[in-house]
Write a protein that holds these residues in place. Structure first.
Motif, mmCIF file in Angstrom:
data_model
loop_
_atom_site.group_PDB
_atom_site.id
_atom_site.type_symbol
_atom_site.label_atom_id
_atom_site.label_comp_id
_atom_site.label_asym_id
_atom_site.label_seq_id
_atom_site.Cartn_x
_atom_site.Cartn_y
_atom_site.Cartn_z
ATOM 1 N N TRP A 157 0.845 -1.199 0.000
ATOM 2 C CA TRP A 157 0.000 0.000 0.000
ATOM 3 C C TRP A 157 0.881 1.250 0.000
ATOM 4 C CZ3 TRP A 157 -0.162 3.545 4.091
ATOM 5 C CH2 TRP A 157 -1.105 4.563 3.942
ATOM 6 N N LEU A 158 1.939 1.213 0.865
ATOM 7 C CA LEU A 158 2.839 2.354 0.984
ATOM 8 C C LEU A 158 3.522 2.632 -0.348
ATOM 9 C CD1 LEU A 158 3.608 3.801 3.760
ATOM 10 C CD2 LEU A 158 5.859 2.785 3.392
ATOM 11 N N VAL A 159 4.033 1.547 -0.963
ATOM 12 C CA VAL A 159 4.755 1.700 -2.226
ATOM 13 C C VAL A 159 3.813 2.231 -3.306
ATOM 14 C CG1 VAL A 159 5.889 0.422 -4.080
ATOM 15 C CG2 VAL A 159 6.493 -0.024 -1.712
ATOM 16 N N LYS A 160 2.617 1.652 -3.371
ATOM 17 C CA LYS A 160 1.666 2.060 -4.399
ATOM 18 C C LYS A 160 1.297 3.516 -4.253
ATOM 19 C CE LYS A 160 -0.844 -1.671 -6.521
ATOM 20 N NZ LYS A 160 -1.797 -2.701 -6.191
ATOM 21 N N THR A 161 0.942 3.943 -3.034
ATOM 22 C CA THR A 161 0.541 5.319 -2.788
ATOM 23 C C THR A 161 1.623 6.279 -3.234
ATOM 24 O OG1 THR A 161 -0.421 4.406 -0.793
ATOM 25 C CG2 THR A 161 -0.507 6.796 -1.031
#
Lengths: 275, 275, 275, 275
Positions: C245-249
């Motif tokens: 999620w962190l990477v995608k955001t």
């Protein structure tokens, strides 16, 4: 099987198969080295050899199964005696089961050599399965016997299990001479250890049996097992030397110079690879 | 062998061999890194070193076998005393068998270095076999002794077995520094543990032996074994630093710039590879 | 260590390290997938992180060793009480030895990150060695205690041994997410099981301890161990989702289109590879 | 679960799953051989099949868990009876835990098929974990029962553990038919052995149970286990022949010539590779 002959027969079988497999894998190795499969005929030769091998193994297995069932005092295919409410000759059925799995291996050997869509590793899998099943049955075989009897059978289970492991490793490591020789060394050791068990439990000289409770006998059989193993390697070494000598003699006669050149190139490539 | 010297001698042998193999595999690793085998001479040097190593091992094995057989009170090659109907000096024969397998390893080492058609992994196989046979014999060696005696020998069996496993893994993982150092660390640990067994069972100070029934002694020897292992890694680290220092000093003197460039390129390739 | 705190402390340490390693290997995996190490900084960042990790582990190990030695009632570095002729606080020395091997791992971690000529697998080797030594010591730790005490420690030995095996496998299988997560799952399980042992043997509520002879307690702890393991996987799943999620955001904000394209290509290549 | 039906149900489940997985891996193998995935639809078909498989497994696991908890006399989700101070129905909780891990495997199967960034080996890992947990729980399951009861459960533990090992090996050896068939053979064996346990411990005929103390029964069940294993291979062989026949019939009808050509080329490549 509870006799000297009953141990000498499978022992002889495994020694012969061990010598045969040792010769086969050394010849295959030499072929790979020389990249001259045309000399030894095409690959079809090896497939035909595998089919003959499979038929031989099936034949041996069927003879073994029939022998176990129909010898005097054998179970004659009856499993449960309903009158007396007890199992009939379970040890005989144990041996029959072992032979059956070797028979399955023989069948798979033939199938893998004829139907090319089957991966050859399936035949290796059935071989290791046959050995693991043999080890499993022997492990549950010596219930309630004397310690020396149990000890010699434990060593037998160990060597069969190791042979199974080596055969299992061959599924992944094809054409690796070291693993193949390791497997055949365990097969040879198994054969000669069958003979040793025969000598210990049923001395053919008619003399008195060994003291099955003496711990010194266990200590001796420990090293005796190692001597059998050392002897195994000496046999393999002799077979290796024989094959190499045979190949050299015949190759030198036909094409001495070419072989020399090939070997030098190979030698350098190999030493490159080994570092 | 039932004396302090009988444990100190093989201990010293394994420590020397462990240090030697550690040095050899670090030097080989550095050669591979620098791709400068010409500096350390051609590969022929390594083959010659292997032959010398093989001859040394055979020499040690023969001395060990003769020593076990012909010391005062030894079996003098007689295996069975027919008069008294009992085996002669089986523990001596156990040791002779172990030495014999190390001798086989030495022979194979020489053969693999001279006959190039033999795969070098066969020499690794004989090495792991020698170690497995040693572990197998020691496992069946301490029948009917005190628990502390059994415990220290069990740890010995464990370390020999692990050394055998590491040597066996090298058959498939050639030129892998980590596995090679793991193997030499077990060889060194085996050597220093032989010394420890000597100190525990036959204190050289002439003082009273350790209490072989005290559980606290087992608890202590458990961690003592770990300290030996930690010490092993410190020795290997020191040897590594020494070899690197030696190589750097001598290489920098002859061709400092070229090496520097090579190392930078390597460093990047390696870090690329490691991710 | 014979208290609730003595089990909760190492438990907390292993849980924190487990979460940390899980995060690290997921981030590394995502980096490899996106081939965008520049985004997360150069590889030098990972080396610096390894150095900090090594220093932290050394710090923890030194604190652990000093704590074990100099707590009230500890051995204070004396090993043998010559007056009373007995070993001093061997259990404390056991723990000291374990911490020392983790310290060695920390040192090797730093060395492998600073000296590039050392293969990084050496650090993995020292890690698995630290775990194997811990398992070995715990195995010889619970002599003469009650069955439930032995049982919970046996499970601990099992999970430490499995963690060691997984770490050992990483020597050969670099950058394999599955094996890395397996290892961190065992580390997390080890941590939470330390807490469970604390609750079983030294209930912090001050209530009566568990009945150490009741077989039903063993039956319960068997499944309790499995629940801990299931919980471990739920934690790892949550961490994985969080990192993704962190990477995608953050990636979508900076360069959404490029990533999308990259992922499609990868997806197909991967699915090609997986068949 | 302490009834014939309680053993026949999981047995049937494992036999169905074993047959299903055998079919799937043979079809996948044939697809790889023919490099004609377009014929059997795109890879998306396999992903969709995996999702359906995952949902089925989750459904079975949930039904199993609810069944174990809410049957008459089940624990009804209560774990500890505070009044009587004892655990409630721990054996039921054991089974619930096993089902839960198979449920986790189902969830991971779906996740790995939908989220492409997850490596598919994670699903294999969860599968082997589910099997290892099952083996672990069964190992601690038969405390204080009769020897025959323990023996049949030991064999069950062995076959589950071997299935777990085979599934674990698939993490590293993708798309290897031999290992896949080995795994499905163990799954089938597990299923049929569940039936055998049901027949031994709870004869459905209503007749008297087997004598749980008779050593001859152990001797018989040893070979009976081997016969189940042989039967397993016969089923796999029949399924293999069926799939090959199906593929040949349908392929020959649509594009006989092309396939024939493809196979000849493959045959030679393969035989090249096999030497």
């Amino acid at each position: 099987m509870g006799s000297f002959k009953g141990h000498a027969l499978p022992g002889t079988f495994f020694i012969i198969m061990g010598i045969w497999w040792t010769l086969k894998c050394i010849v295959k190795y030499v072929c790979r080295k020389h990249k001259r499969t045309s000399y030894f005929g095409s690959k079809a030769v090896f497939y035909r050899v595998d089919i003959v091998e499979g038929i031989t193994i099936i034949g041996m297995a069927v003879i073994g199964m029939l022998g176990e069932q129909f010898i005097v005092g054998g179970p004659h295919l009856s499993l449960y005696n309903y009158k007396e409410g007890r199992w009939v000759q379970l040890l005989g059925w144990h041996h029959t089961t072992m032979y059956f799995f070797f028979g399955l291996f023989g069948v798979m050997n033939i199938l893998c050599s004829t139907i090319r869509s089957l991966p050859t590793s399936l035949s290796k899998l059935m071989f290791s399965n046959a050995l693991f099943v043999e080890a499993f049955i022997f492990y549950n075989h010596t219930h309630g016997r004397e310690i020396l009897d149990i000890f010699v059978h434990q060593l037998l289970v160990m060597v069969i299990f190791l042979a199974g492991l080596a055969a299992f490793m061959e599924i992944f490591l094809r054409a690796n001479l070291t693993v193949e020789l390791l497997r055949t060394s365990f097969i040879l050791l198994q054969g000669s250890w069958f003979w040793q068990i025969g000598f210990v439990l049923y001395p053919p000289s008619g003399g008195p049996a060994w003291d099955l409770l003496d711990h010194d006998n266990i200590m001796f059989l420990t090293i005796c097992f190692c001597w059998h193993y050392a002897f195994t390697f000496i046999i393999i070494g002799a077979l290796y030397a024989f094959v190499i000598w045979l190949v050299k003699t015949r190759l030198n006669r036909t094409c001495p110079s070419e072989v020399g050149l090939l070997k030098n190139v190979e030698r350098e490539q190999e030493s490159e690879e080994e570092m």
